[in-house]
Design a protein around this motif. Structure first.
Motif, mmCIF file in Angstrom:
data_model
loop_
_atom_site.group_PDB
_atom_site.id
_atom_site.type_symbol
_atom_site.label_atom_id
_atom_site.label_comp_id
_atom_site.label_asym_id
_atom_site.label_seq_id
_atom_site.Cartn_x
_atom_site.Cartn_y
_atom_site.Cartn_z
ATOM 1 N N ALA A 2 0.835 -1.203 0.000
ATOM 2 C CA ALA A 2 0.000 0.000 0.000
ATOM 3 C C ALA A 2 0.866 1.248 0.000
ATOM 4 O O ALA A 2 0.564 2.236 -0.677
ATOM 5 C CB ALA A 2 -0.922 -0.013 1.224
ATOM 6 N N ASN A 3 1.963 1.220 0.747
ATOM 7 C CA ASN A 3 2.882 2.350 0.802
ATOM 8 C C ASN A 3 3.498 2.606 -0.567
ATOM 9 O O ASN A 3 3.558 3.743 -1.045
ATOM 10 C CB ASN A 3 3.971 2.052 1.840
ATOM 11 N N THR A 4 3.956 1.534 -1.227
ATOM 12 C CA THR A 4 4.540 1.669 -2.569
ATOM 13 C C THR A 4 3.523 2.221 -3.555
ATOM 14 O O THR A 4 3.834 3.079 -4.388
ATOM 15 C CB THR A 4 5.057 0.299 -3.047
ATOM 16 N N SER A 5 2.284 1.746 -3.470
ATOM 17 C CA SER A 5 1.232 2.223 -4.363
ATOM 18 C C SER A 5 0.974 3.712 -4.182
ATOM 19 O O SER A 5 0.719 4.429 -5.156
ATOM 20 C CB SER A 5 -0.048 1.430 -4.101
ATOM 21 N N LEU A 6 1.068 4.195 -2.945
ATOM 22 C CA LEU A 6 0.839 5.617 -2.679
ATOM 23 C C LEU A 6 1.883 6.482 -3.365
ATOM 24 O O LEU A 6 1.565 7.502 -3.982
ATOM 25 C CB LEU A 6 0.857 5.850 -1.164
ATOM 26 N N TRP A 7 3.155 6.085 -3.285
ATOM 27 C CA TRP A 7 4.222 6.827 -3.949
ATOM 28 C C TRP A 7 4.001 6.864 -5.458
ATOM 29 O O TRP A 7 4.129 7.924 -6.084
ATOM 30 C CB TRP A 7 5.580 6.190 -3.640
ATOM 31 N N HIS A 8 3.671 5.707 -6.035
ATOM 32 C CA HIS A 8 3.529 5.646 -7.493
ATOM 33 C C HIS A 8 2.248 6.335 -7.972
ATOM 34 O O HIS A 8 2.230 6.904 -9.073
ATOM 35 C CB HIS A 8 3.560 4.182 -7.948
ATOM 36 N N SER A 9 1.207 6.320 -7.172
ATOM 37 C CA SER A 9 -0.017 7.041 -7.547
ATOM 38 C C SER A 9 0.241 8.538 -7.601
ATOM 39 O O SER A 9 -0.230 9.238 -8.516
ATOM 40 C CB SER A 9 -1.136 6.735 -6.541
ATOM 41 N N TYR A 10 0.994 9.036 -6.638
ATOM 42 C CA TYR A 10 1.338 10.456 -6.600
ATOM 43 C C TYR A 10 2.161 10.826 -7.830
ATOM 44 O O TYR A 10 1.912 11.844 -8.490
ATOM 45 C CB TYR A 10 2.117 10.729 -5.314
ATOM 46 N N LEU A 11 3.134 9.982 -8.170
ATOM 47 C CA LEU A 11 3.975 10.238 -9.336
ATOM 48 C C LEU A 11 3.167 10.177 -10.627
ATOM 49 O O LEU A 11 3.386 10.977 -11.544
ATOM 50 C CB LEU A 11 5.120 9.228 -9.384
ATOM 51 N N THR A 12 2.217 9.259 -10.719
ATOM 52 C CA THR A 12 1.416 9.107 -11.940
ATOM 53 C C THR A 12 0.652 10.387 -12.266
ATOM 54 O O THR A 12 0.571 10.808 -13.426
ATOM 55 C CB THR A 12 0.430 7.931 -11.785
ATOM 56 N N VAL A 13 0.095 11.021 -11.253
ATOM 57 C CA VAL A 13 -0.622 12.277 -11.482
ATOM 58 C C VAL A 13 0.339 13.357 -11.971
ATOM 59 O O VAL A 13 0.027 14.125 -12.886
ATOM 60 C CB VAL A 13 -1.328 12.735 -10.186
ATOM 61 N N ILE A 14 1.541 13.420 -11.388
ATOM 62 C CA ILE A 14 2.539 14.403 -11.821
ATOM 63 C C ILE A 14 2.894 14.191 -13.283
ATOM 64 O O ILE A 14 2.934 15.146 -14.080
ATOM 65 C CB ILE A 14 3.803 14.296 -10.936
ATOM 66 N N LEU A 15 3.142 12.941 -13.673
ATOM 67 C CA LEU A 15 3.515 12.639 -15.058
ATOM 68 C C LEU A 15 2.391 12.965 -16.030
ATOM 69 O O LEU A 15 2.641 13.386 -17.168
ATOM 70 C CB LEU A 15 3.901 11.167 -15.178
ATOM 71 N N SER A 16 1.150 12.796 -15.597
ATOM 72 C CA SER A 16 0.016 13.052 -16.491
ATOM 73 C C SER A 16 -0.095 14.526 -16.854
ATOM 74 O O SER A 16 -0.676 14.876 -17.887
ATOM 75 C CB SER A 16 -1.282 12.583 -15.833
ATOM 76 N N ARG A 17 0.467 15.392 -16.022
ATOM 77 C CA ARG A 17 0.388 16.832 -16.286
ATOM 78 C C ARG A 17 1.461 17.312 -17.257
ATOM 79 O O ARG A 17 1.345 18.390 -17.829
ATOM 80 C CB ARG A 17 0.518 17.601 -14.972
ATOM 81 N N GLU A 18 2.512 16.533 -17.438
ATOM 82 C CA GLU A 18 3.649 16.999 -18.230
ATOM 83 C C GLU A 18 3.278 17.206 -19.696
ATOM 84 O O GLU A 18 3.768 18.136 -20.344
ATOM 85 C CB GLU A 18 4.820 16.031 -18.103
ATOM 86 N N ARG A 19 2.439 16.343 -20.236
ATOM 87 C CA ARG A 19 2.053 16.489 -21.649
ATOM 88 C C ARG A 19 1.312 17.807 -21.869
ATOM 89 O O ARG A 19 1.549 18.512 -22.859
ATOM 90 C CB ARG A 19 1.183 15.309 -22.077
ATOM 91 N N GLN A 20 0.421 18.166 -20.936
ATOM 92 C CA GLN A 20 -0.294 19.440 -21.049
ATOM 93 C C GLN A 20 0.683 20.618 -20.988
ATOM 94 O O GLN A 20 0.548 21.590 -21.742
ATOM 95 C CB GLN A 20 -1.322 19.566 -19.928
ATOM 96 N N ARG A 21 1.666 20.513 -20.105
ATOM 97 C CA ARG A 21 2.641 21.601 -19.978
ATOM 98 C C ARG A 21 3.490 21.724 -21.238
ATOM 99 O O ARG A 21 3.841 22.838 -21.659
ATOM 100 C CB ARG A 21 3.514 21.376 -18.751
ATOM 101 N N LEU A 22 3.818 20.604 -21.862
ATOM 102 C CA LEU A 22 4.585 20.658 -23.104
ATOM 103 C C LEU A 22 3.789 21.333 -24.214
ATOM 104 O O LEU A 22 4.327 22.150 -24.979
ATOM 105 C CB LEU A 22 4.987 19.249 -23.539
ATOM 106 N N GLU A 23 2.510 21.012 -24.342
ATOM 107 C CA GLU A 23 1.665 21.648 -25.355
ATOM 108 C C GLU A 23 1.566 23.146 -25.103
ATOM 109 O O GLU A 23 1.601 23.956 -26.037
ATOM 110 C CB GLU A 23 0.283 21.007 -25.345
ATOM 111 N N GLN A 24 1.442 23.506 -23.840
ATOM 112 C CA GLN A 24 1.373 24.914 -23.471
ATOM 113 C C GLN A 24 2.662 25.632 -23.859
ATOM 114 O O GLN A 24 2.646 26.729 -24.426
ATOM 115 C CB GLN A 24 1.131 25.016 -21.963
ATOM 116 N N PHE A 25 3.804 25.001 -23.576
ATOM 117 C CA PHE A 25 5.101 25.596 -23.897
ATOM 118 C C PHE A 25 5.268 25.772 -25.400
ATOM 119 O O PHE A 25 5.729 26.820 -25.876
ATOM 120 C CB PHE A 25 6.223 24.730 -23.335
ATOM 121 N N GLN A 26 4.916 24.753 -26.175
ATOM 122 C CA GLN A 26 5.139 24.800 -27.621
ATOM 123 C C GLN A 26 4.345 25.913 -28.288
ATOM 124 O O GLN A 26 4.845 26.569 -29.208
ATOM 125 C CB GLN A 26 4.792 23.437 -28.227
ATOM 126 N N ARG A 27 3.144 26.164 -27.810
ATOM 127 C CA ARG A 27 2.341 27.242 -28.401
ATOM 128 C C ARG A 27 2.972 28.599 -28.089
ATOM 129 O O ARG A 27 3.109 29.457 -28.963
ATOM 130 C CB ARG A 27 0.909 27.171 -27.852
#
Length: 436
Positions: free
Chosen positions: A3-28
């Motif tokens: 459960a502890n390991t899952s918590l760390w990776h769940s937190y990271l997954t949300v962070i990674l999901s935002r990176e694509r949006q930030r890249l699109e924002q930067f490119q424009r």
């Protein structure tokens, strides 16, 4: 444990999901910026456009906060013909001593195409002085060209209303700031003229090997030296792009190296800021901590699991906060915490609270930061973190392995590291009285 390991990776997954949006924002926003810089270059060919912006995009996607993006604009000059001369204290920022990486760039002979950017500096009542490339004149010229480029592009309908704001342009700033609209947010770009010298590569003091980094990456990152404005008369050595190149190299390695940076930067932005969310601890601070951790923990086994990887950055960060000293990776004699705001003690307690009880912080929220206290803090660990580093004994792998064991995340099969840790621990026990 699962459960502890899952918590760390769940937190990271949300962070990674935002990176694509930030890249699109930067490119424009980048497309608009390049339109302006191309117009500047057309009016003044000495200002060059560097189209290789993948490093800036990479950094913008990594960073959790809306920090300004530094954009270097190279000067088309014979930079290797310039002579680097130490600055006088009166011309350096805040009157600092002349050794703080500041310099004049002396032009060797007249008859160049730089006359409008040159001034005589260092002159006394007895005459003398040297003809030098003056940052203040370069910045003023670039500022005027940027304003003209904005007006021209608007008249030609290359820009839409609201695409660009120049309200942050300041005559006395050492960078020229434009706020540009991305896909759904604005991005602040700090445009900085840069002199790049190929004849004299940036020399890192101390360790010169690629320990912890891909082979050849340190040499490639420092193959040229960069100078950016430090004051109206002086330039300073810049490690901005070399540091980004090293981070980019780290991204090619296996393990959770960059994931650790992502996770800690999200915590910095969400929970470790002061009133108003601002803090002396910046994304640049965490980048430096990651680079030191790569050198101090060069084994792949150090980066196999996410929680252990994060703690490798944490112990270095806590050490730097405890002694209020964060050495620059490429210039270790420079303390990046020197002269910053006085909230380092507050930040230390917040980081320490996370280190002892991370589960309380590993979730996203939109209210006030998570409550921080040091109720679980171990006084022996705090004393260990505050040991003075007189002979370098407490800035090495063995010392940080001891700190990892204090937080119960120390795992290594390397007998040599275990032996070095045991030897150093014997020395430390003689310096720290154990507290019950």
């Amino acid at each position: 444990m699962e459960a502890n390991t899952s918590l760390w990776h769940s937190y990271l997954t949300v962070i990674l999901s935002r990176e694509r949006q930030r890249l699109e924002q930067f490119q424009r926003a980048e497309d608009i910026l390049l339109t302006l810089l191309e117009d500047v270059h057309a009016r003044e060919p000495r200002f060059l456009v560097d189209y290789n912006r993948n490093l800036e995009a990479f950094e913008f996607a990594l960073c959790a906060s809306e920090d300004a993006v530094t954009v270097e604009m190279p000067l088309r000059i014979d930079s290797d013909a310039l002579q680097v001369v130490a600055c006088q204290p009166r011309d350096t920022p805040g009157g600092h001593p002349a050794g703080m990486n500041t310099c004049y760039l002396q032009v060797p002979s007249p008859g160049t195409d730089l006359e409008d950017w040159i001034d005589v500096v260092g002159a006394t009542e007895h005459g003398g002085g040297a003809r030098c490339l003056v940052p203040g004149k370069v910045l003023q010229h670039l500022k005027e060209l940027l304003v003209s480029a904005i007006v021209h592009c608007q008249r030609c309908f290359l820009l839409q209303p609201g695409d660009v704001s120049a309200e942050h342009l300041q005559e006395d700033a050492m960078e020229l700031s434009l706020v540009i609209r991305g896909t759904w947010k604005t991005i602040r770009f700090d445009i900085v003229p840069v002199v790049r010298r190929h004849r004299e590569p940036l020399q890192r003091q101390g360790q010169q090997s690629d320990r912890g980094f891909p082979e050849g990456s340190l040499r490639k990152a420092t193959e040229e030296s960069h100078f950016v404005p430090a004051s109206p008369h002086c330039w300073r050595s810049s490690t901005h792009l070399p540091i980004l190149k090293l981070l980019y190299a780290v991204d090619t390695l296996k393990g959770h190296c960059l994931d650790s940076l992502r996770l800690l930067d999200q915590l910095r932005d969400q929970d470790w800021g002061g009133h108003g969310g601002k803090s002396s601890l910046t994304f640049n601070s965490l980048k430096m901590v990651l680079l030191w951790s790569m050198e101090l923990f060069p084994s792949l086994e150090d980066w196999q699991d996410l929680e252990g990887s994060v703690y490798r950055l944490l112990v270095i960060l806590l050490r730097c906060l405890a002694i209020r000293h964060l050495p620059s990776f490429l210039n270790p004699e420079e303390n990046l915490f020197q002269g910053v705001a006085t909230d380092l003690d507050s930040v230390y307690h917040k980081v320490e609270s996370f280190a002892w009880d991370p589960q309380r912080f590993l979730h996203f929220h939109f209210g006030p930061p998570a409550r921080t206290d040091s109720g679980q803090a171990d006084p022996n660990t705090r004393a260990l973190l505050q040991l003075p580093n007189k002979d370098g004994s407490y800035w090495n792998t063995a010392y940080f392995d001891i700190l990892l064991s204090q937080f119960q995340v120390y795992q290594t099969q390397d007998s040599a590291r275990r032996s070095a840790m045991s030897q150093l621990l014997s020395k430390i026990r003689g310096e720290i009285p154990q507290q019950s």
